[in-house]
Scaffold this motif. Structure first.
Motif, mmCIF file in Angstrom:
data_model
loop_
_atom_site.group_PDB
_atom_site.id
_atom_site.type_symbol
_atom_site.label_atom_id
_atom_site.label_comp_id
_atom_site.label_asym_id
_atom_site.label_seq_id
_atom_site.Cartn_x
_atom_site.Cartn_y
_atom_site.Cartn_z
ATOM 1 N N ILE A 190 2.245 5.001 -9.429
ATOM 2 C CA ILE A 190 2.313 3.542 -9.341
ATOM 3 C C ILE A 190 1.466 3.104 -8.156
ATOM 4 N N ARG A 191 0.691 2.066 -8.353
ATOM 5 C CA ARG A 191 -0.145 1.514 -7.283
ATOM 6 C C ARG A 191 0.738 1.025 -6.139
ATOM 7 N N CYS A 192 0.254 1.213 -4.918
ATOM 8 C CA CYS A 192 1.065 0.896 -3.737
ATOM 9 C C CYS A 192 0.243 0.117 -2.713
ATOM 10 N N GLN A 193 0.817 -0.949 -2.184
ATOM 11 C CA GLN A 193 0.203 -1.697 -1.085
ATOM 12 C C GLN A 193 0.957 -1.372 0.203
ATOM 13 N N CYS A 194 0.306 -0.623 1.098
ATOM 14 C CA CYS A 194 0.941 -0.258 2.380
ATOM 15 C C CYS A 194 -0.084 -0.430 3.493
ATOM 16 N N PRO A 195 -0.482 -1.672 3.800
ATOM 17 C CA PRO A 195 -1.546 -1.913 4.782
ATOM 18 C C PRO A 195 -1.233 -1.405 6.183
ATOM 19 N N SER A 196 0.037 -1.378 6.570
ATOM 20 C CA SER A 196 0.367 -0.933 7.934
ATOM 21 C C SER A 196 0.065 0.554 8.118
ATOM 22 N N ILE A 197 0.375 1.375 7.097
ATOM 23 C CA ILE A 197 0.080 2.816 7.180
ATOM 24 C C ILE A 197 -1.423 3.047 7.255
ATOM 25 N N LEU A 198 -2.173 2.354 6.401
ATOM 26 C CA LEU A 198 -3.627 2.516 6.391
ATOM 27 C C LEU A 198 -4.259 1.979 7.666
ATOM 28 N N HIS A 199 -3.681 0.929 8.233
ATOM 29 C CA HIS A 199 -4.215 0.391 9.497
ATOM 30 C C HIS A 199 -4.040 1.404 10.621
ATOM 31 N N ARG A 200 -2.867 2.045 10.686
ATOM 32 C CA ARG A 200 -2.637 3.051 11.736
ATOM 33 C C ARG A 200 -3.632 4.196 11.616
ATOM 34 N N TRP A 201 -3.944 4.578 10.375
ATOM 35 C CA TRP A 201 -4.948 5.629 10.178
ATOM 36 C C TRP A 201 -6.335 5.138 10.588
ATOM 37 N N ALA A 202 -6.669 3.912 10.213
ATOM 38 C CA ALA A 202 -8.029 3.404 10.414
ATOM 39 C C ALA A 202 -8.390 3.229 11.888
ATOM 40 N N VAL A 203 -7.423 2.902 12.737
ATOM 41 C CA VAL A 203 -7.731 2.587 14.139
ATOM 42 C C VAL A 203 -7.678 3.817 15.038
ATOM 43 N N ARG A 204 -7.426 4.986 14.485
ATOM 44 C CA ARG A 204 -7.422 6.197 15.305
ATOM 45 C C ARG A 204 -8.802 6.450 15.894
ATOM 46 N N VAL A 252 -17.123 3.968 5.869
ATOM 47 C CA VAL A 252 -16.313 4.849 5.017
ATOM 48 C C VAL A 252 -14.833 4.601 5.278
ATOM 49 N N VAL A 253 -14.480 4.399 6.542
ATOM 50 C CA VAL A 253 -13.085 4.081 6.890
ATOM 51 C C VAL A 253 -12.622 2.843 6.135
ATOM 52 N N GLN A 254 -13.455 1.807 6.131
ATOM 53 C CA GLN A 254 -13.092 0.569 5.434
ATOM 54 C C GLN A 254 -12.974 0.784 3.929
ATOM 55 N N LYS A 255 -13.815 1.635 3.372
ATOM 56 C CA LYS A 255 -13.724 1.910 1.940
ATOM 57 C C LYS A 255 -12.429 2.641 1.610
ATOM 58 N N VAL A 256 -12.044 3.598 2.454
ATOM 59 C CA VAL A 256 -10.792 4.323 2.252
ATOM 60 C C VAL A 256 -9.616 3.355 2.281
ATOM 61 N N VAL A 257 -9.634 2.435 3.225
ATOM 62 C CA VAL A 257 -8.574 1.423 3.314
ATOM 63 C C VAL A 257 -8.535 0.589 2.041
ATOM 64 N N SER A 258 -9.701 0.205 1.539
ATOM 65 C CA SER A 258 -9.762 -0.643 0.339
ATOM 66 C C SER A 258 -9.270 0.078 -0.906
ATOM 67 N N LEU A 259 -9.359 1.418 -0.926
ATOM 68 C CA LEU A 259 -8.909 2.185 -2.093
ATOM 69 C C LEU A 259 -7.389 2.255 -2.193
ATOM 70 N N GLY A 260 -6.697 1.952 -1.092
ATOM 71 C CA GLY A 260 -5.252 1.818 -1.128
ATOM 72 C C GLY A 260 -4.508 3.123 -1.327
ATOM 73 N N ALA A 261 -3.261 2.975 -1.808
ATOM 74 C CA ALA A 261 -2.364 4.125 -1.927
ATOM 75 C C ALA A 261 -1.647 4.106 -3.271
ATOM 76 N N TYR A 262 -0.916 5.194 -3.521
ATOM 77 C CA TYR A 262 -0.130 5.347 -4.746
ATOM 78 C C TYR A 262 1.181 6.026 -4.377
ATOM 79 N N VAL A 263 2.184 5.867 -5.216
ATOM 80 C CA VAL A 263 3.401 6.659 -5.058
ATOM 81 C C VAL A 263 3.543 7.542 -6.292
ATOM 82 N N THR A 264 3.913 8.796 -6.078
ATOM 83 C CA THR A 264 4.091 9.745 -7.179
ATOM 84 C C THR A 264 5.548 10.201 -7.208
ATOM 85 N N PRO A 265 6.051 10.560 -8.386
ATOM 86 C CA PRO A 265 7.482 10.833 -8.544
ATOM 87 C C PRO A 265 7.910 12.215 -8.065
ATOM 88 N N THR A 266 7.994 12.362 -6.763
ATOM 89 C CA THR A 266 8.517 13.597 -6.186
ATOM 90 C C THR A 266 9.102 13.289 -4.816
#
Length: 498
Positions: free
Chosen positions: A231-245, A254-268
């Motif tokens: 399932i598609r997931c919007q978690c901007p705070s997690i991606l922001h913490r990664w991006a500002v390292r 490339v960092v900005q593109k990774v952020v734009s690709l977003g996240a997903y949740v998988t059933p496990t």
């Protein structure tokens, strides 16, 4: 007469299509410079020479930059054709195939299936910005292991048609619902089995026992795929913490593109959690693919070598260590070290550095997840003390072997033993075969989409198939010259592409 002219035209196109890439691949390979055999303490010059030689060998074996980029492009094209028809699920190639780092049948093809019409969001996301025809779940990460969450229904779609979501909803009281990961994957598995049972196509499909969030499947007896529903997931705070390292790599674009690709949740869920049946794992599949595709040639080859060491030497039987652990070692290595340090003469240096990191991860049972460092990839891995000691000892011996560690890898050892001319012929033939197969798959899908019929004549498909038959005849001729049997030539071709 017209058909014969058309056939000749497309047959020449097939030759032109692949000839240029084959020339570029061959150009990547320089002459061998040394023999990998040394006693005593190796000099820096010797180690650099061996590193350069291993880079050349890996290019011959199909892991060079040119063929890697071509694979990435072809799998992306394949995904576009597969998604051209309207469907409730979007599928995309993930893992090593999307990274261009494995040959056609060398490993499973990973698919991420993403449900349309549903999304999960962090707290603070304005639900009014999401269309009414999309069901919205809220991410609840209280009381769960880092990188995992529970999904609470915030707003159902105006008309909930998705049977998978319906089957996985659980009432938790006070009119609230959560989404069960176990019920979700059970429903996905049931629907997949029904699809296979009712399939009228000529290709046989077999669904295997579930492996984590993946539903493994074998198609046509040879093609292995892992299907993961998500399932598609919007978690901007997690991606922001990664991006500002602070980092040496990747570049900000490339960092900005990774952020734009977003996240997903998988059933496990987390393996040791009492509530794992209702927990989901947060993943960044396509962001990680983008990162891997921005590694340079040397970094990609170090990753491939570490995966071979894991598979051929360490040989975990119960997935105590996976290639995903190795991938995270490479990503941390790339982030923390200037990109200019990675070149063909330093390959062995970074391979040994990766082995030391792997040994440390096993010894401490600790490796931070690259996207969410709070999550330990070695937590609950099932690694017993006896096996832990054995693997630490094995890796220490590999590090002490210096450059000769590379001789423990069967593919490298065979390439060194092989005579130059047969090796170059095998390399070119193997790469051309893979190119032909991938081009054939894409062309067949395109014809089916445009014409609506599988059996509509296509001269390009005929030309590709004719070239494949010519290569099969050439392989058979060479085998006869060596005194080998050529029974079941198709199995031999399959083995060439592993």
């Amino acid at each position: 007469m017209l058909k014969r002219c058309q056939f000749r035209k497309y047959y020449m196109i097939v030759f032109v299509l692949f000839d240029e890439l084959l020339r570029r691949v061959e150009h990547e390979v320089t002459q061998s410079t040394c023999v990998i055999q040394h006693t005593g303490t190796p000099s820096i010059h010797y180690v650099e020479s061996v590193s350069l030689e291993i880079c050349n060998i890996m290019t011959r074996l199909g892991y060079g930059e040119e063929i890697r980029r071509w694979r990435i492009e072809k799998y992306c094209e394949n995904d576009r054709h597969l998604n051209a028809r309207p469907r409730i699920i979007k599928l995309q190639t993930a893992g090593s195939k999307a990274e261009g780092l494995t040959c056609l049948f060398e490993s499973d093809r990973d698919f991420l299936y993403t449900l349309k019409g549903v999304i999960c969001v962090e707290t603070g996301i304005n639900l009014n910005t999401i269309p009414d025809d999309i069901s919205v779940f809220g991410i609840d990460d209280t009381g769960v292991y880092p990188g995992h969450c529970k999904l609470l229904l915030k707003r159902p779609a105006a008309r909930l048609h998705n049977t998978i979501i319906k089957a996985a909803l659980c009432k938790i009281g006070y009119g609230e619902f959560l989404l069960s990961s176990v019920l979700f994957i059970d429903e996905c598995s049931r629907m997949l089995r029904l699809t296979i049972q009712h399939s009228l196509g000529p290709v046989e499909s077999v669904l295997h026992e579930r492996a984590g969030p993946a539903l493994p499947q074998t198609v046509g007896g040879i093609l292995k795929v892992d299907k993961v529903y998500s399932i598609r997931c919007q978690c901007p705070s997690i991606l922001h913490r990664w991006a500002v390292r602070p980092r040496h790599w990747p570049q900000s674009v490339v960092v900005q593109k990774v952020v734009s690709l977003g996240a997903y949740v998988t059933p496990t869920g987390f393996k040791e959690s009492k509530n794992k049946h209702i927990e989901w794992r947060i993943c960044f599949n396509f962001g990680e693919t983008e990162l891997m595709n921005n590694l340079n040639d040397t970094q990609a080859k170090v990753y491939v070598l570490l995966k071979w060491i894991l598979k051929d030497i360490i040989k975990p039987t119960n997935k105590e260590i996976t290639s995903y652990v190795v991938k995270n070692i490479i990503l941390w290595q790339a982030e923390n070290i200037p990109q200019t340090e990675f070149n063909s003469r330093s390959l062995l240096h970074w391979l040994h550095d990766g082995l030391r990191e792997l040994r440390s991860a096993i010894e401490k049972k600790l490796l931070k997840y690259y996207m969410i460092p709070e999550r330990n990839l070695m937590e609950a891995c099932g690694l017993e003390d006896a096996l832990k000691r054995k693997w630490i000892k094995d890796i220490t011996e590999m590090i002490e072997m210096g450059p000769n560690v590379i001789l423990r890898l069967e593919k490298i050892r065979r390439a060194i033993i092989a005579s130059p001319e047969p090796m170059l012929w095998f390399s070119k033939t193997r790469i051309e075969l893979e190119m032909l197969y991938l081009e054939y798959f894409n062309r067949a899908l395109k014809c089916k989409r445009e014409n609506g019929e599988q059996d509509v004549p296509d001269f390009m498909l005929y030309a590709i198939r004719k070239r494949q038959e010519e290569i099969e005849l050439e392989v058979g001729r060479r085998m006869r010259m060596e005194g080998c049997s050529i029974n079941e030539i198709h199995k031999i071709i399959y083995r060439m592409l592993i």
